[in-house]
Design an enzyme around this catalytic site. Sequence first.
Site, PDB file in Angstrom:
ATOM      1  N   HIS A   1       9.714  19.125 -38.219  1.00 60.66           N
ATOM      2  CA  HIS A   1       9.014  17.940 -37.726  1.00 60.66           C
ATOM      3  C   HIS A   1       9.265  17.774 -36.229  1.00 60.66           C
ATOM      4  CE1 HIS A   1       8.696  17.052 -42.025  1.00 60.66           C
ATOM      5  NE2 HIS A   1       7.704  16.245 -41.686  1.00 60.66           N
TER       6      HIS A   1
ATOM      7  N   ASP B   1       4.985  19.541 -38.212  1.00 56.95           N
ATOM      8  CA  ASP B   1       4.167  18.394 -38.602  1.00 56.95           C
ATOM      9  C   ASP B   1       4.383  17.293 -37.572  1.00 56.95           C
ATOM     10  OD1 ASP B   1       3.329  19.801 -40.766  1.00 56.95           O
ATOM     11  OD2 ASP B   1       4.160  18.454 -42.279  1.00 56.95           O
TER      12      ASP B   1
END
Length: 281
Positions: A249, A99
Amino acid sequence: MKNLTYLFHSRFGKYLKLILIFSAAFLTGRLLAKITSSEIIPPDITALSVSSNPSGSWGLSFQEKGKQPLGNASIQELKQYNAFYVQDTNSKNIYLTFDAGYENGNTSAILDALKKHQVPATFFVVGSFLSQNPDLIKRMEKEGHIIGNHTMTHPNMSKISTKEAFQKELSDVEAIYKEVTGKEMIKFYRPPQGIYSTLNLSMAKELGYHTFFWSLAYVDWYQDNQPDPQEAITKLTNRIHPGAIVLLHSTSSTNALILDELLSKWEQMGYSFHSLKELIA
């Protein structure tokens, strides 16, 4: 006087019993919450399922090392919405996803590690990441990665009730992607923070999107409180499982530091890496 004394002790005894009961219940609840919290994967775990509760936050419960975790909704329940959290397989396949809400200097190192191991990944990006980092987007494309849709403004999508507003969060990202790359964006979608509703899942499907949750993640998104690298590797190797959709992430300095070693360890465990395109095929 004797009767008054008896009455006092009788009432006092009842109150004391009530206090003890409530205290025991409170302490038991705190203990259970502490035990449950050790299995929380962002952002929460509930008894939610698609059929019994139409909205909530994606969560996982790991029952056994090396085995697929239980999700808020089952593989079968999600399938009707073209949604996934894990592959239904016993093969040691990994689907690696990132992400990307913003860029803080860690993405290049992550791309270097992926290139070294020839691992395809999917980067779910928000609109500002696309517009502010065209060179990174082009590099991802060139090196065989997928750019997925993480919405324009990263809102709580379950609060969006109209198809027009829902579509705009996705189509604005599509437009920027086309400006940067000259291509149409693949319709892969990840709800911000894993917050979803059955209405959202239905609208995403109607718009031609596949929705992707995850079956493995850890708390890696606090920039000022990054996980210890070795603890991160231990957690991610202990909880890897066949058919895993892994969420990391790209903002994480720990992920940038450990990814080369982590990929090697997963390979040594017999795992291979696959594209989300293969999963939906």
